[in-house]
Design a protein around this motif. Structure first.
Motif, mmCIF file in Angstrom:
data_model
loop_
_atom_site.group_PDB
_atom_site.id
_atom_site.type_symbol
_atom_site.label_atom_id
_atom_site.label_comp_id
_atom_site.label_asym_id
_atom_site.label_seq_id
_atom_site.Cartn_x
_atom_site.Cartn_y
_atom_site.Cartn_z
ATOM 1 N N SER A 90 0.831 -1.201 0.000
ATOM 2 C CA SER A 90 0.000 0.000 0.000
ATOM 3 C C SER A 90 0.868 1.254 0.000
ATOM 4 O O SER A 90 2.027 1.221 0.441
ATOM 5 N N LEU A 125 -1.239 -6.220 -4.047
ATOM 6 C CA LEU A 125 -1.943 -5.307 -4.939
ATOM 7 C C LEU A 125 -2.364 -6.055 -6.195
ATOM 8 O O LEU A 125 -1.705 -7.005 -6.607
ATOM 9 N N ASN A 128 -4.181 -3.098 -11.405
ATOM 10 C CA ASN A 128 -4.678 -1.719 -11.436
ATOM 11 C C ASN A 128 -4.168 -0.897 -10.264
ATOM 12 O O ASN A 128 -3.758 0.252 -10.422
ATOM 13 N N GLU A 129 -4.213 -1.499 -9.089
ATOM 14 C CA GLU A 129 -3.730 -0.805 -7.889
ATOM 15 C C GLU A 129 -2.239 -0.498 -8.012
ATOM 16 O O GLU A 129 -1.768 0.560 -7.588
ATOM 17 N N GLU A 132 -1.845 2.441 -10.396
ATOM 18 C CA GLU A 132 -2.313 3.643 -9.710
ATOM 19 C C GLU A 132 -1.250 4.162 -8.748
ATOM 20 O O GLU A 132 -0.943 5.354 -8.712
ATOM 21 N N LEU A 133 -0.689 3.228 -7.982
ATOM 22 C CA LEU A 133 0.334 3.608 -7.003
ATOM 23 C C LEU A 133 1.543 4.222 -7.711
ATOM 24 O O LEU A 133 1.997 5.310 -7.347
#
Ligand SMILES: *Cc1c(COP(=O)(O)O)cnc(C)c1O
Length: 219
Positions: A90, A125, A128-129, A132-133
């Motif tokens: 994250s 993750l 997509n995540e 995005e990150l």
């Protein structure tokens, strides 16, 4: 079989471009020292407190890798010495690592954990995540971390095709980001493969294997 001979047997089968992380979680320092005497310098642990106790007791030329799930409030205990954090999943965690790294006047290398398995229990993750990150403004501001690549764990199954599919997926996600030009990325590492599946992982493009029980015995 002894730890020394297990280690030597595995090292003989690894291609030169693959890094071996000896996963020593739950094992006593005396076992780790056998691997150390046999030349091993990279050890992987999954609990920060246990890793820190071992770091305090063992020679200082060891590189310590955190391979487990990391809670933000415990990051500070390993930031003085940790070499690579595999399980970052994250932005919030990355921000905490960056903050603690800054306090210690360090840049800390990390891998982003990708969810490739079909098990609810695993972290990571999705693609997509990840994108995005990596493209977020907040990420680009982090100057005291460096992303070296990706980490993944396959489903715990006997089904080799399933495992192969998951490793291949991680490799293709890595290939899709590897040319990213961001100052805090230097993408060259795919951490995948454990005792039961590391040969398959290497066939699928792994550059770093995390092997525990085949070196130190069952836990
Ligand atoms: C325990 C562990 C390993 C090593 O597993 P073995 O099957 O003993 O080789 C590898 N990666 C992670 C994340 C682990 O927690």
């Amino acid at each position: 079989m002894s730890i020394t001979s297990n280690l030597n047997t595995i090292k003989e089968t690894l291609p030169e471009h693959v890094t071996l992380v000896a996963v020593s979680k739950t094992k006593p320092v005396s076992d780790l020292m056998q691997a150390y005497e046999a030349g091993q310098r990279i050890f992987g642990e999954n609990k920060i407190q246990e890793m820190t106790e071992k770091w305090e007791q063992m020679p200082k030329d060891i590189q310590w890798h955190m391979i487990g799930h990391v809670q933000s409030n415990k990051v500070k205990f390993m930031t003085p010495y940790v070499t690579l954090i595999h399980g970052v999943d994250s932005l919030k965690l990355l921000q905490e690592i960056n903050k603690q790294a800054l306090k210690n006047n360090r840049t800390i290398d990390c891998l982003l954990q990708i969810y490739i398995a079909e098990e609810e229990s695993k972290f990571g993750l999705d693609e997509n995540e990840l994108n995005e990150l990596l493209t977020s403004v907040e990420f680009k501001e982090l100057k005291n971390i460096r992303i070296l690549g990706l980490m993944g764990m396959a489903t715990f199954t006997e089904d080799q095709n399933q495992i192969k599919k998951e490793f291949t997926n991680l490799k293709s996600i890595f290939d899709s980001i590897k040319d990213l030009k961001t100052e805090n990325c230097s993408l060259n590492t795919i951490s995948m493969g454990m005792s039961g599946d590391y040969q398959l992982a290497i066939e699928c493009g792994s550059t770093m294997v995390r092997i525990g029980s085949s070196i130190f015995g069952g836990r």
